[in-house]
Motif scaffolding. Structure first.
Motif, mmCIF file in Angstrom:
data_model
loop_
_atom_site.group_PDB
_atom_site.id
_atom_site.type_symbol
_atom_site.label_atom_id
_atom_site.label_comp_id
_atom_site.label_asym_id
_atom_site.label_seq_id
_atom_site.Cartn_x
_atom_site.Cartn_y
_atom_site.Cartn_z
ATOM 1 N N GLY A 185 -65.425 43.729 -57.967
ATOM 2 C CA GLY A 185 -64.905 44.336 -56.753
ATOM 3 C C GLY A 185 -66.025 44.937 -55.917
ATOM 4 N N LYS A 238 -61.716 36.980 -57.279
ATOM 5 C CA LYS A 238 -61.253 38.369 -57.375
ATOM 6 C C LYS A 238 -59.729 38.436 -57.272
ATOM 7 C CE LYS A 238 -61.650 42.816 -57.555
ATOM 8 N NZ LYS A 238 -61.417 43.310 -58.902
ATOM 9 N N TYR A 271 -63.884 35.852 -53.226
ATOM 10 C CA TYR A 271 -62.560 36.397 -52.942
ATOM 11 C C TYR A 271 -61.464 35.670 -53.708
ATOM 12 C CZ TYR A 271 -64.857 39.002 -49.235
ATOM 13 O OH TYR A 271 -65.685 39.840 -48.542
#
Length: 185
Positions: free
Chosen positions: A155, A127, A124
């Motif tokens: 993703g 990203k 996370y």
């Protein structure tokens, strides 16, 4: 001097070798596995010093007490407060966007114990901050530090995590019985 000493200790005295095919960019997540022993930290620190890397790492807050806390912070440690529900991934992603250099090492298992349910924070952060994830494996059986792959998070977390776990499946930690990638589809 410290770099030369670290190279000597890691590669000559301890017999480790490396297969690292990429130069880390100024901003990246380093996903390091397996993590089955406190020795992993020592090997990682020797490697970082030997190779001239200056990054950060996450470690549970319990290690950041007294002189140890001072030492770990000086080495780049960031304490993790597991009992508080804070958005650490958001804070680290924002930090990564704001600074010129951000190289953060995270062990996806989040523990030295057997855990097939990896923590996804590293993914996370990468990203949210648009960072590549460099996959570093420690193989005690071969005494090898390897980074032969990196990914840019797409993703599609399920596919990306399966790809990451597949990379690490053959690495042997100091205590191999404490490492699993879980089921790979």
């Amino acid at each position: 001097m410290l770099q030369t000493l670290s190279k000597f200790l890691l590669y000559k005295c301890m017999g480790w070798k490396k297969d690292v095919r990429f130069k880390l960019p100024k901003k990246a997540i380093i996903c390091l596995a397996p993590h089955t022993s406190n020795w992993d930290f020592l090997i990682g620190q020797l490697y970082a010093e030997a190779e001239g890397l200056k990054g950060n790492f996450l470690m549970k807050k319990e290690w950041f007490i007294g002189p140890l806390g001072i030492l770990f912070r000086k080495l780049g440690g960031i304490p993790v407060y597991r009992d508080k529900h804070t958005s650490m991934t958001d804070r680290l992603a924002e930090m990564a966007k704001e600074v010129d250099k951000f190289q953060l090492c995270i062990t996806p298992e989040g523990t030295r114990s057997l855990n097939s349910n990896w923590k996804m924070g590293f993914y996370y952060i990468a990203k949210k901050a648009n960072l590549p994830i460099f996959l570093y494996g420690l193989d005690y059986e071969r005494k090898l530090i390897a980074c032969t792959k990196f990914i840019n998070p797409s993703g599609d977390i399920d596919t990306d995590i399966q790809d990451i776990k597949s990379y690490f499946k053959d690495f042997k930690g100091k205590y191999p019985e404490l490492f699993t990638v879980g089921e790979i589809g």
